[in-house]
Write an enzyme that holds these catalytic residues in place. Structure first.
Site, PDB file in Angstrom:
ATOM      1  N   SER A  84      13.550   7.893 -15.420  1.00 49.99           N
ATOM      2  CA  SER A  84      12.377   7.555 -16.151  1.00 49.99           C
ATOM      3  C   SER A  84      12.650   6.706 -17.119  1.00 49.99           C
ATOM      4  CB  SER A  84      12.118   9.178 -16.784  1.00 49.99           C
ATOM      5  OG  SER A  84      10.879   9.003 -17.395  1.00 49.99           O
ATOM      6  N   ASP A  91      12.502   6.682 -10.371  1.00 43.37           N
ATOM      7  CA  ASP A  91      11.261   6.756 -10.905  1.00 43.37           C
ATOM      8  C   ASP A  91      11.016   6.148 -12.353  1.00 43.37           C
ATOM      9  OD1 ASP A  91       8.687   7.059 -10.152  1.00 43.37           O
ATOM     10  OD2 ASP A  91       8.303   9.205 -10.812  1.00 43.37           O
ATOM     11  N   HIS A 136       8.283  13.559 -10.369  1.00 39.69           N
ATOM     12  CA  HIS A 136       8.840  12.495 -11.045  1.00 39.69           C
ATOM     13  C   HIS A 136      10.330  12.936 -10.801  1.00 39.69           C
ATOM     14  CE1 HIS A 136       9.397   9.535 -13.904  1.00 39.69           C
ATOM     15  NE2 HIS A 136       9.729  10.558 -15.106  1.00 39.69           N
TER      16      HIS A 136
END
Ligand SMILES: *[C@@H]1O[C@H](CO)[C@@H](O)[C@H](O)[C@H]1NC(C)=O
Ligand SMILES: *[C@@H]1O[C@H](CO)[C@@H](O)[C@H](O)[C@H]1NC(C)=O
Ligand SMILES: *[C@@H]1O[C@H](CO)[C@@H](O)[C@H](O)[C@H]1NC(C)=O
Length: 460
Positions: A144, A168, A253
């Site tokens: 992230s 991600d 995610h």
């Protein structure tokens, strides 16, 4: 702002060794206690490196977390640490703790990726200069916002870091950002990226939508992941209580991490991804080629190819670990005496192989028409071995399907061509009677390996 930083770095080395600005902590985890910060390596303090039993001959993984609502490490951290040690027992797995900056308002935490990236760059540069520890042995893994931290770090080090894996990478505030402030292919010798939650318009997507590495993989189209839909989420909340709700919001995610963990743990079951121009073309089975680096392994054993920038790779997965599935392109020519076109037709395919079988795989074809070849993607969760028999059934339409009231539609099929992505084998299956008739709502039609020189597909 960035050029400023470069100038400072370039002009005086003293400035570079000023560690006073570093707020991030670097915890060398151990295989025995993958969930605890038992030993911190403090940049500038040589003794901390030996105290933590840093292995100078082994490679180093640096794990960088993302934005956290709870201000604590999420449960995936020890899982990833454990899997890394399982695969590379002598390696150094370092977890970067930037929790104090990552649990703020999202835009503030997003802005702090710059400072944290600088911290990480100083840390690895110091390891290299102080201990001649080559950045060739360094692999950053960022999830992230952590993916952009890794990218910024990689753009600032004196020498290039060997590899960055972006799990991600965060989308908000980064989708349209310049390469210097986000993850990009220039940040390491090899940058591989998994995109698992890119639903919504580009400015709303949780994960960044555009390709940002040398290899960018979009499992299940990258939009969202199987097992993460609302119905399954509600079921899990019912079972596990509301404390899992947060987990479920991030399900797709976080799947990027679990796919990487899968690649560490299931060495003998490498997951393959295939280059394709679009998700739609992939779903038609048109992209299962491995020629000229068109396919690659997902995760740890990704081949270091420098594909043309902006290329995307696709694959399907299961909803649970092990995530691997087996991809097939199926091509069928539908013969008929009359011209007909049917929309949204449902079929069931069954594959019987030397090792196992996979029955009643549902497939929906948006359109079928007379004397046209149709191509589509099928995948099995089990390894069926070499394919021996293919069965096809055309499902009955609903009662409201007016078009079918004037007689049951039927197509003649001579051959079924199948290409297996994982083995790259192309096979042709024949009707036992030369021609078989597939009737809507009728029984399954069977095809077996064609005999002689027809058995292997040479065209396409
Ligand atoms: C350090 O790693 C190497 C492999 O890279 C291994 O052979 C050696 O035993 C390790 N040293 C220690 C003290 O664990
Ligand atoms: C489809 O092709 C077959 C064989 O080539 C032919 O006999 C048939 O008439 C064609 N159908 C139509 C509707 O043109
Ligand atoms: C079926 O359609 C094709 C192309 O649209 C046409 O060439 C052919 O003559 C048609 N055949 C029949 C039997 O109507």
């Amino acid at each position: 702002m960035f050029s400023c930083f470069f100038l400072t770095l370039g002009s005086t080395t003293d400035k570079k060794w000023d560690f006073s600005s570093i707020e991030s902590k670097f915890s060398l985890r151990t295989p025995g206690k993958p969930d605890e910060d038992t030993c911190l390596i403090v940049p500038g303090q040589e003794t901390s490196v030996s105290q933590c039993s840093f292995n100078h001959t082994s490679k180093t993984f640096v794990v960088i977390h993302g934005w956290t609502v709870i201000g604590m490490y999420e449960s995936w951290v020890p899982k990833l640490v454990k899997a890394l040690y399982q695969r590379e027992p002598h390696s150094n797995v370092i977890v970067v703790d930037w929790l104090s900056r990552s649990s703020l308002h999202y835009p503030d935490s997003a802005a702090y990726t710059k400072e944290v990236g600088e911290d990480v760059a100083k840390f690895v540069d110091w390891l290299e200069e102080q201990f001649s520890y080559s950045l060739n042995k360094v692999h950053l893994l960022g999830y992230s916002l952590g993916a952009h931290v890794a990218g910024i770090a990689g753009s600032l080090t004196t020498n290039k870091i060997n590899r960055i894996t972006g799990l991600d990478p965060a989308g908000p505030n980064f989708e349209y950002a310049e390469a210097s402030v986000r993850l990009s292919p220039d940040d390491a010798v090899f940058v591989d990226v998994l995109h698992t939650f890119t639903r919504g318009s580009p400015d709303r997507s949780i994960g960044i939508q555009k390709p940002v590495g040398h290899v960018d993989i979009y499992p299940n189209g990258g939009i969202f992941q199987p097992g993460c839909n609302v119905a399954q989420a509600l079921l899990l909340i019912a079972e596990g209580g509301l404390q899992d709700a947060d987990q479920l919001l991030k399900c797709s995610h976080e799947r990027s991490i679990h796919l990487f963990i899968d690649s560490l743990l299931y060495e003998e079951k490498p997951i393959m991804a295939y280059r394709c121009n679009s998700k739609e073309a992939f779903d038609k089975g048109l992209c299962l080629s491995c020629r000229k680096n068109r396919c690659n392994n997902l995760g740890y054993k990704a081949n270091r190819v420098r594909s043309k920038r902006g290329t995307k790779m696709y694959l399907k997965t299961r909803s649970q670990m092990p995530y691997k599935v087996y991809h097939y392109q199926v091509k069928i020519h539908f013969f008929a005496k009359v011209n007909t076109t049917k929309k949204d037709q449902q079929f069931r395919l069954s594959f019987y192989g030397t090792k196992d079988e996979s029955e009643n795989i549902a497939i929906s074809l948006p359109e079928i028409s007379t004397n046209k070849t149709h191509s589509f993607l099928i995948y099995t969760e089990v390894d069926i071995g070499d394919l021996l028999i293919v069965k096809i059934q055309w499902e009955k339409g609903s009662f409201l399907d007016w078009a079918d009231w004037w007689g049951t539609p039927e197509f003649g099929i001579q051959k079924v061509r199948v290409k297996a992505g994982e083995t790259q084998k192309k096979l042709v299956f024949c009707s036992r009677d030369g021609f078989s008739y597939l009737k809507k709502g009728g029984g399954a039609v069977e095809f077996v390996r064609c005999l002689g020189k027809n058995s292997v597909d040479h065209d396409s």
